[in-house]
Every structure is written in C-alpha cells, then in structure tokens.
Design a protein around this motif. Structure first.
Motif, PDB file in Angstrom:
ATOM      1  N   SER A  67      43.557 -58.578 127.295  1.00 34.00           N
ATOM      2  CA  SER A  67      42.593 -59.306 128.127  1.00 34.00           C
ATOM      3  C   SER A  67      43.322 -60.275 129.077  1.00 34.00           C
ATOM      4  O   SER A  67      42.920 -60.457 130.223  1.00 34.00           O
ATOM      5  CB  SER A  67      41.548 -60.028 127.270  1.00 34.00           C
ATOM      6  N   GLU A  71      43.179 -60.267 133.183  1.00 33.97           N
ATOM      7  CA  GLU A  71      42.929 -61.488 133.962  1.00 33.97           C
ATOM      8  C   GLU A  71      44.055 -61.751 134.961  1.00 33.97           C
ATOM      9  O   GLU A  71      43.798 -62.092 136.119  1.00 33.97           O
ATOM     10  CB  GLU A  71      42.836 -62.695 133.025  1.00 33.97           C
ATOM     11  N   VAL A  84      36.832 -63.706 137.945  1.00 32.31           N
ATOM     12  CA  VAL A  84      35.517 -64.346 138.082  1.00 32.31           C
ATOM     13  C   VAL A  84      34.736 -63.656 139.213  1.00 32.31           C
ATOM     14  O   VAL A  84      33.511 -63.601 139.195  1.00 32.31           O
ATOM     15  CB  VAL A  84      35.671 -65.868 138.329  1.00 32.31           C
ATOM     16  N   ILE A  87      32.978 -60.817 137.617  1.00 30.77           N
ATOM     17  CA  ILE A  87      31.793 -61.318 136.904  1.00 30.77           C
ATOM     18  C   ILE A  87      30.653 -61.537 137.896  1.00 30.77           C
ATOM     19  O   ILE A  87      29.505 -61.156 137.636  1.00 30.77           O
ATOM     20  CB  ILE A  87      32.132 -62.624 136.143  1.00 30.77           C
ATOM     21  N   LEU A  90      29.179 -58.194 138.960  1.00 30.88           N
ATOM     22  CA  LEU A  90      28.401 -57.601 137.864  1.00 30.88           C
ATOM     23  C   LEU A  90      27.074 -58.345 137.659  1.00 30.88           C
ATOM     24  O   LEU A  90      26.044 -57.719 137.387  1.00 30.88           O
ATOM     25  CB  LEU A  90      29.219 -57.606 136.566  1.00 30.88           C
TER      26      LEU A  90
ATOM     27  N   TYR B  70      36.675 -71.913 135.321  1.00 33.16           N
ATOM     28  CA  TYR B  70      35.763 -71.035 134.569  1.00 33.16           C
ATOM     29  C   TYR B  70      36.567 -70.159 133.595  1.00 33.16           C
ATOM     30  O   TYR B  70      36.221 -70.026 132.423  1.00 33.16           O
ATOM     31  CB  TYR B  70      34.979 -70.166 135.560  1.00 33.16           C
ATOM     32  N   GLU B  71      37.648 -69.575 134.105  1.00 27.86           N
ATOM     33  CA  GLU B  71      38.497 -68.718 133.261  1.00 27.86           C
ATOM     34  C   GLU B  71      39.102 -69.501 132.108  1.00 27.86           C
ATOM     35  O   GLU B  71      39.134 -69.032 130.967  1.00 27.86           O
ATOM     36  CB  GLU B  71      39.645 -68.146 134.101  1.00 27.86           C
ATOM     37  N   ARG B  75      38.540 -69.027 128.086  1.00 25.80           N
ATOM     38  CA  ARG B  75      39.662 -68.717 127.177  1.00 25.80           C
ATOM     39  C   ARG B  75      39.744 -69.744 126.053  1.00 25.80           C
ATOM     40  O   ARG B  75      40.113 -69.400 124.931  1.00 25.80           O
ATOM     41  CB  ARG B  75      40.962 -68.664 127.993  1.00 25.80           C
ATOM     42  N   PRO B  79      39.435 -67.395 122.478  1.00 29.59           N
ATOM     43  CA  PRO B  79      40.866 -67.182 122.742  1.00 29.59           C
ATOM     44  C   PRO B  79      41.299 -65.706 122.789  1.00 29.59           C
ATOM     45  O   PRO B  79      42.325 -65.405 123.377  1.00 29.59           O
ATOM     46  CB  PRO B  79      41.557 -67.895 121.575  1.00 29.59           C
ATOM     47  N   TYR B  81      39.352 -62.887 123.901  1.00 27.38           N
ATOM     48  CA  TYR B  81      38.879 -62.119 125.065  1.00 27.38           C
ATOM     49  C   TYR B  81      38.690 -62.958 126.332  1.00 27.38           C
ATOM     50  O   TYR B  81      38.637 -62.390 127.426  1.00 27.38           O
ATOM     51  CB  TYR B  81      37.577 -61.386 124.712  1.00 27.38           C
ATOM     52  N   GLY B  82      38.539 -64.249 126.217  1.00 26.04           N
ATOM     53  CA  GLY B  82      38.326 -65.083 127.399  1.00 26.04           C
ATOM     54  C   GLY B  82      37.170 -64.553 128.229  1.00 26.04           C
ATOM     55  O   GLY B  82      36.208 -64.011 127.679  1.00 26.04           O
ATOM     56  N   CYS B  83      37.283 -64.652 129.547  1.00 20.24           N
ATOM     57  CA  CYS B  83      36.155 -64.212 130.366  1.00 20.24           C
ATOM     58  C   CYS B  83      36.125 -62.696 130.511  1.00 20.24           C
ATOM     59  O   CYS B  83      35.173 -62.153 131.082  1.00 20.24           O
ATOM     60  CB  CYS B  83      36.109 -64.931 131.704  1.00 20.24           C
ATOM     61  N   VAL B  84      37.122 -61.995 129.975  1.00 20.66           N
ATOM     62  CA  VAL B  84      37.070 -60.529 129.966  1.00 20.66           C
ATOM     63  C   VAL B  84      35.959 -60.084 129.005  1.00 20.66           C
ATOM     64  O   VAL B  84      35.350 -59.025 129.195  1.00 20.66           O
ATOM     65  CB  VAL B  84      38.448 -59.932 129.578  1.00 20.66           C
ATOM     66  N   VAL B  86      33.101 -61.617 128.816  1.00 22.26           N
ATOM     67  CA  VAL B  86      31.885 -61.715 129.644  1.00 22.26           C
ATOM     68  C   VAL B  86      31.751 -60.448 130.487  1.00 22.26           C
ATOM     69  O   VAL B  86      30.661 -59.877 130.619  1.00 22.26           O
ATOM     70  CB  VAL B  86      31.951 -62.965 130.563  1.00 22.26           C
ATOM     71  N   ILE B  87      32.884 -59.985 131.048  1.00 25.06           N
ATOM     72  CA  ILE B  87      32.881 -58.764 131.872  1.00 25.06           C
ATOM     73  C   ILE B  87      32.427 -57.579 131.035  1.00 25.06           C
ATOM     74  O   ILE B  87      31.605 -56.764 131.467  1.00 25.06           O
ATOM     75  CB  ILE B  87      34.288 -58.511 132.474  1.00 25.06           C
TER      76      ILE B  87
END
Lengths: 124, 124
Positions: A67, A71, A84, A87, A90, B70-71, B75, B79, B81-84, B86-87
């Motif tokens: 992940s 990023e 972002v 995101i 999406l 945001y990222e 995270r 810790p 997956y972080g914002c991945v 959310v994706i």
C-alpha cells in the motif's frame, strides 16, 4: 538477506549498504524491482518505512509495503494530489452511479405501477 | 513566519526551530493546527515535505499539503493500508453500484418491452 543469486535487495542496493540476513527490507524489495523501493524512499524515506514496519506484525508488513508503494507511485506521478486524486475521482463516480441508480429505480417503479394499472384492460 | 500573536507555525514548534518570515511551512501549518504537521512529519518526514513543496509552484502547495495531510492521517489511523484502504472500499462500491445499475436497467428494458407488447390490447 541476499537472494539466491547473491544480489542485495533493492533497498540495500539503493541505500548502498550491505544486505544482511536480518535485513528488514529484503522480503519486500527483491533486487529485480528497484523502482518499488526507489519511489517509497523518495516519498516516505527509508527510515520512516523502517519505523512503520517495526510497528507491525510480520504478517501485516507485506500488505503495508504494497500500500505504501501504491501511495508513493501515485505521488511521484501526481505530486499535488497523489492517491488522494484517485479517491476524489472514485467519490465522484460513486455519487454519479448512485444518482443514475436512483433514476433507474424511479423509472422502474413508474413502469411497474403503470403496468399494474393496465391489468384489468389487458385481460378483457 | 510568526503569526499576529507572535507564535511560531505548527511545523517550527514541533521541529523546535525558529520560525522566520521565509518559513516554507508557515502558510500551511498554522499554530492552532498542530496535529496537521505532526502526522505529516511522522509519516513523510519534514525534509521530504520540504523537497516536495520546493518542486511545486506556489499556487499548488496548499492543495499538495492538504492531500499529504489526508494521506498521513489515514496512515496514522490505519497503518497497514492507509488511504489505499479507502480506495479499495470505493472501488468495491463502484463495482457494486455498476452491477445494481445494470440490473435495474435490464428490468427497466424488460418492463418497457412488455408494455410495448401490451399496447394493442390496452387500446381495444
């Protein structure tokens, strides 16, 4: 940890250090994928990645590295928004699909009601 | 850049350094939002953020800092997956909505066709 061919992992190659059997990076950064570590190192920094991996259980580290690599790649490609931006795209897609679905369901309800009203005529 | 109240920006406070008029962080990290810089610093590191800001035009930096914040927040919360993460959730949501929409459109087409077939009877 050197690979069977004796090469250092991609992280140790880029950091120009000796890759030992205890190398924390080696399981996740094989020598044949140098870009994976290069982008992670550029965006997060090797020491931050090391800290993050140390805070996770062994069986969580592979997913975390993947992940982070996703990023980092997104941030290298798109320095302002990174992933972002993905995101945001999406979220807009979800909103649009929800609106289209609501419209289709409204039409469907209208058609089903209209057919219901026609029934007595249909069977005359 | 010190604020009107004379405080250092949140970045300089956390980095324990003097905040000058030329501080690159000050416009984006006001003293009353310490968590914004704290998480960015923990995940990316201040020097990486500085490098990234220096590569961007002035009018792009605010958006970049907000997307990095945001990222970083994602995270810290998640810790692995972080914002991945959310994706991934949004991608599944898009897929599900696309399937529901396709189904609704199929039903609608069937109903419209069925009504079409009934027309001669309706108007007897």
């Amino acid at each position: 940890m050197t690979s069977s061919s004796g090469s250092s992992c991609a992280a140790c190659k880029i950091l120009r250090r000796k890759c030992t059997l205890k190398c924390l990076f080696a399981p996740y950064f094989p020598p044949d994928e140098p870009h994976k570590f290069a982008n992670i190192h550029k965006i997060f920094g090797a020491s931050n990645i090391l800290k993050l991996l140390n805070e996770l259980a062994l069986n969580q580290r592979g997913d975390a590295v993947n992940s982070l690599a996703y990023e980092a790649d997104a941030r290298v490609r798109e320095p302002i928004y990174g992933c972002v931006g993905v995101i945001s795209v999406l979220q807009k897609q979800v909103l649009q699909l929800e609106q289209e679905l609501a419209l289709a369901e409204r039409y469907l309800t209208q058609h089903v009601r209209a057919r219901g009203r026609l029934k007595p005529v249909e069977y005359l």
